[in-house]
Design an enzyme around this catalytic site. Structure first.
Site, short mmCIF file in Angstrom:
data_model
loop_
_atom_site.label_atom_id
_atom_site.label_comp_id
_atom_site.label_asym_id
_atom_site.label_seq_id
_atom_site.Cartn_x
_atom_site.Cartn_y
_atom_site.Cartn_z
N GLU A 1 49.32 49.48 11.17
CA GLU A 1 48.61 48.77 12.17
C GLU A 1 47.26 48.06 11.80
O GLU A 1 46.61 48.58 10.74
CB GLU A 1 48.86 49.31 13.59
N GLU B 1 59.74 49.37 7.48
CA GLU B 1 60.77 48.95 6.58
C GLU B 1 60.24 47.80 5.58
O GLU B 1 60.54 48.18 4.33
CB GLU B 1 61.92 48.28 7.56
N CYS C 1 63.19 45.44 13.41
CA CYS C 1 62.85 44.13 14.17
C CYS C 1 63.32 42.86 13.54
O CYS C 1 63.86 43.07 12.42
CB CYS C 1 61.28 44.15 14.49
N CYS D 1 61.90 42.28 10.08
CA CYS D 1 62.41 43.18 8.94
C CYS D 1 64.03 42.90 8.60
O CYS D 1 64.58 43.05 7.36
CB CYS D 1 62.34 44.65 9.33
N1 THU Z 1 57.92 49.09 13.99
C1 THU Z 1 58.33 49.48 12.60
O1 THU Z 1 57.70 49.95 11.76
N2 THU Z 1 59.67 49.35 12.41
C2 THU Z 1 60.51 49.06 13.45
O2 THU Z 1 61.69 49.11 13.24
C3 THU Z 1 60.09 48.75 14.98
C4 THU Z 1 58.51 48.56 15.03
C5 THU Z 1 56.15 49.46 14.21
C6 THU Z 1 55.46 47.97 14.15
C7 THU Z 1 54.31 48.50 15.08
O3 THU Z 1 53.23 49.03 14.29
C8 THU Z 1 54.93 49.46 15.87
O4 THU Z 1 56.23 49.85 15.51
C9 THU Z 1 55.14 49.02 17.66
O5 THU Z 1 56.01 47.97 17.28
#
Ligand code: THU
Length: 157
Positions: free
Chosen positions: A63, A74, A107, A110
């Protein structure tokens, strides 16, 4: 004319129902989730993928205080793998969120990235959407998560 997409997946009761290689991959995703940098969402995601030669590459969400600059687990794993092994085939990717009993689903961005890899490797890219103690969903090919996907063929005019 009406057209239809069909989507099916397997729901496993728990990680114990998987074969050894898949259990290992989910465990690697669990460990990767522990290393996630997610101070803003506190949502720690890990991804682990296996290449055709057995190599495992992991990633996690990274993040940023400027939220859109962050990256999902992913894509971190996928891009790390392809930067190291550009000709490789990803056979399976396991994804898991630390401490959650509900399998996470990639998401939209991804899904697009997985679709690019699917097009690149020309063979199915299996997904395991897992939890540490709860159910694990098995999707036989990531391409089924993005029907009518945009791909490079549209850029050819
Ligand atoms: N996130 C992922 O790393 N993978 C997912 O499949 C869904 C969301 C992360 C993005 C962000 O850092 C946090 O989860 C909240 O959305």
């Amino acid at each position: 004319m009406e057209k239809e997409f069909r989507f099916s997946y397997i729901q496993h009761k728990s990680v114990d129902a998987l074969n050894e290689a898949d259990q290992e991959l989910l465990h690697a995703a669990e460990q990767a989730a522990e290393r996630a940098y997610a101070p803003y969402s506190n949502f720690h995601v890990g991804a682990a993928l296996r290449l055709a030669d057995g190599t495992v590459v992991t990633g996690n969400n990274q993040e940023n205080a400027s939220f859109p600059a962050g990256t999902c687990a992913e894509r971190t794993a996928l891009h790390a793998a392809m930067s190291l092994y550009p000709a490789a085939t990803v056979t399976t990717m396991a994804i898991l969120v630390k401490g959650q009993e509900r399998p996470v689903s990639p998401c939209g961005v991804c899904r697009q990235a997985l679709m690019e890899q699917r097009t690149r490797q020309q063979v199915p890219l299996r997904l395991l959407l897992g939890t540490s103690k709860g159910p694990v969903l098995e999707v036989s090919d990531a391409s089924s998560l993005l029907p009518l996907a945009f791909d490079g063929s549209f850029l050819q005019g």
